[in-house]
Design a protein around this motif. Sequence first.
Motif, short mmCIF file in Angstrom:
data_model
loop_
_atom_site.label_atom_id
_atom_site.label_comp_id
_atom_site.label_asym_id
_atom_site.label_seq_id
_atom_site.Cartn_x
_atom_site.Cartn_y
_atom_site.Cartn_z
N PRO A 109 -6.69 -20.57 -0.39
CA PRO A 109 -5.54 -21.47 -0.31
C PRO A 109 -4.19 -20.79 -0.07
CG PRO A 109 -6.23 -21.21 -2.58
CD PRO A 109 -7.24 -20.49 -1.74
N GLY A 110 -4.05 -19.54 -0.44
CA GLY A 110 -2.72 -18.94 -0.36
C GLY A 110 -2.67 -17.70 0.49
N LEU A 111 -1.87 -16.76 0.03
CA LEU A 111 -1.74 -15.45 0.65
C LEU A 111 -1.84 -14.45 -0.49
CD1 LEU A 111 0.85 -14.40 3.30
CD2 LEU A 111 0.48 -12.99 1.30
N ALA A 112 -2.84 -13.58 -0.43
CA ALA A 112 -3.05 -12.61 -1.50
C ALA A 112 -2.93 -11.21 -0.95
CB ALA A 112 -4.43 -12.80 -2.13
N GLY A 113 -2.64 -10.28 -1.83
CA GLY A 113 -2.53 -8.89 -1.41
C GLY A 113 -2.60 -7.94 -2.58
N PRO A 114 -2.51 -6.64 -2.27
CA PRO A 114 -2.56 -5.63 -3.33
C PRO A 114 -1.53 -5.89 -4.42
CG PRO A 114 -2.71 -4.61 -1.17
CD PRO A 114 -2.36 -6.06 -0.95
N ASN A 119 3.54 -7.84 -6.10
CA ASN A 119 4.50 -7.91 -7.21
C ASN A 119 5.87 -7.40 -6.80
OD1 ASN A 119 3.35 -9.20 -9.49
ND2 ASN A 119 1.98 -7.46 -9.75
N ASN A 120 5.90 -6.41 -5.92
CA ASN A 120 7.18 -5.93 -5.40
C ASN A 120 7.87 -7.03 -4.59
OD1 ASN A 120 9.22 -4.10 -4.94
ND2 ASN A 120 8.13 -2.97 -3.36
N ILE A 121 7.11 -7.75 -3.79
CA ILE A 121 7.67 -8.89 -3.04
C ILE A 121 8.20 -9.95 -4.02
CG2 ILE A 121 7.09 -10.83 -1.53
CD1 ILE A 121 5.06 -8.92 -0.15
N GLY A 168 1.21 -19.77 -4.25
CA GLY A 168 0.36 -19.33 -3.16
C GLY A 168 0.51 -17.89 -2.74
N ILE A 169 1.46 -17.14 -3.31
CA ILE A 169 1.58 -15.71 -3.01
C ILE A 169 1.06 -14.99 -4.25
CG2 ILE A 169 3.12 -13.82 -2.40
CD1 ILE A 169 4.96 -15.87 -1.09
N ILE A 170 -0.11 -14.36 -4.10
CA ILE A 170 -0.86 -13.94 -5.27
C ILE A 170 -1.16 -12.44 -5.26
CG2 ILE A 170 -3.03 -14.32 -6.53
CD1 ILE A 170 -3.12 -17.05 -4.91
N VAL A 172 -3.35 -9.31 -6.42
CA VAL A 172 -4.72 -9.16 -6.89
C VAL A 172 -4.99 -7.70 -7.22
CG1 VAL A 172 -7.16 -9.47 -6.34
CG2 VAL A 172 -5.47 -11.12 -5.49
N SER A 173 -5.33 -7.42 -8.46
CA SER A 173 -5.63 -6.07 -8.89
C SER A 173 -6.87 -5.54 -8.17
CB SER A 173 -5.86 -6.06 -10.40
OG SER A 173 -6.15 -4.77 -10.85
N GLY A 174 -6.78 -4.34 -7.63
CA GLY A 174 -7.90 -3.69 -6.97
C GLY A 174 -8.09 -4.06 -5.51
N LEU A 175 -7.33 -5.02 -5.01
CA LEU A 175 -7.44 -5.41 -3.61
C LEU A 175 -6.71 -4.39 -2.74
CD1 LEU A 175 -8.63 -7.81 -1.97
CD2 LEU A 175 -6.35 -8.83 -2.02
N ASP A 176 -7.33 -3.94 -1.65
CA ASP A 176 -6.70 -2.92 -0.79
C ASP A 176 -6.29 -3.49 0.57
OD1 ASP A 176 -9.12 -3.29 0.44
OD2 ASP A 176 -9.67 -1.16 0.50
N HIS A 177 -6.28 -4.83 0.70
CA HIS A 177 -5.88 -5.47 1.95
C HIS A 177 -5.25 -6.82 1.60
CE1 HIS A 177 -9.91 -7.01 0.99
NE2 HIS A 177 -9.50 -8.12 1.56
N PHE A 178 -4.75 -7.51 2.61
CA PHE A 178 -4.21 -8.84 2.41
C PHE A 178 -5.26 -9.88 2.79
CE2 PHE A 178 -0.36 -6.42 2.48
CZ PHE A 178 0.45 -7.08 1.58
#
Length: 197
Positions: A109-114, A119-121, A168-170, A172-178
């Motif tokens: 549903p959203g946009l996820a990333g490292p 968190n910086n965003i 929707g901007i999430i 994710v711990s351990g994720l190495d891509h968007f």
Amino acid sequence: LDAFFIPTPYLFDGALGLGLGGAVDGVPTIMEDLNRLGLIEDNSFSIFLNDKIGKLEIGGVDTSLNASKFAYYPLNSDTQWSISVENIQLGNQKYLVSAMSAVIDAKFPGLAGPWDIVNNILSYFTKPLDCTYIAQYPVLKIQVGQDFYYIHPSQYMSNSLGRCIISGIIPVSGLDHFVFGNLFMRNYYTHFSAGDK
């Protein structure tokens, strides 16, 4: 493509089995079988989403939904609809020091990333948010190749139970891509075509 029945056991990648990667355990994907049976001319599909309708076009695109010409980018994976993203920017602040992969995924549903990057965003928003004047907030810009794609504050902010929030901007711990899901795809009619990769 109209509804039809093919008595073949499919192993699904994703909600409908439209993932990239070819046969799983020797069983072809739905797209491969449709193409092989001559039910579609083009081994691709497109997804159109907005706030009112959604459309899955199997075997190409519905040109009546195009707002502009499609831009195509090289896939950087043999198993996922993954492209390279040069940068992500909020206002004038850029958040990537080098290109990263982004999986385009309609079921997300959203946009996820490292964790650290997202968190910086999100740290841009230090003061309480005000949904009565959303236009004061910056556009999220995503650079793919030389092209820019935009997610406006009215799309990433919402009023929930009387509170103005980023939705929707999430991280994710351990994720190495968007992962670019509906938050991205609601703005851009997306054509999934492996072509020559």
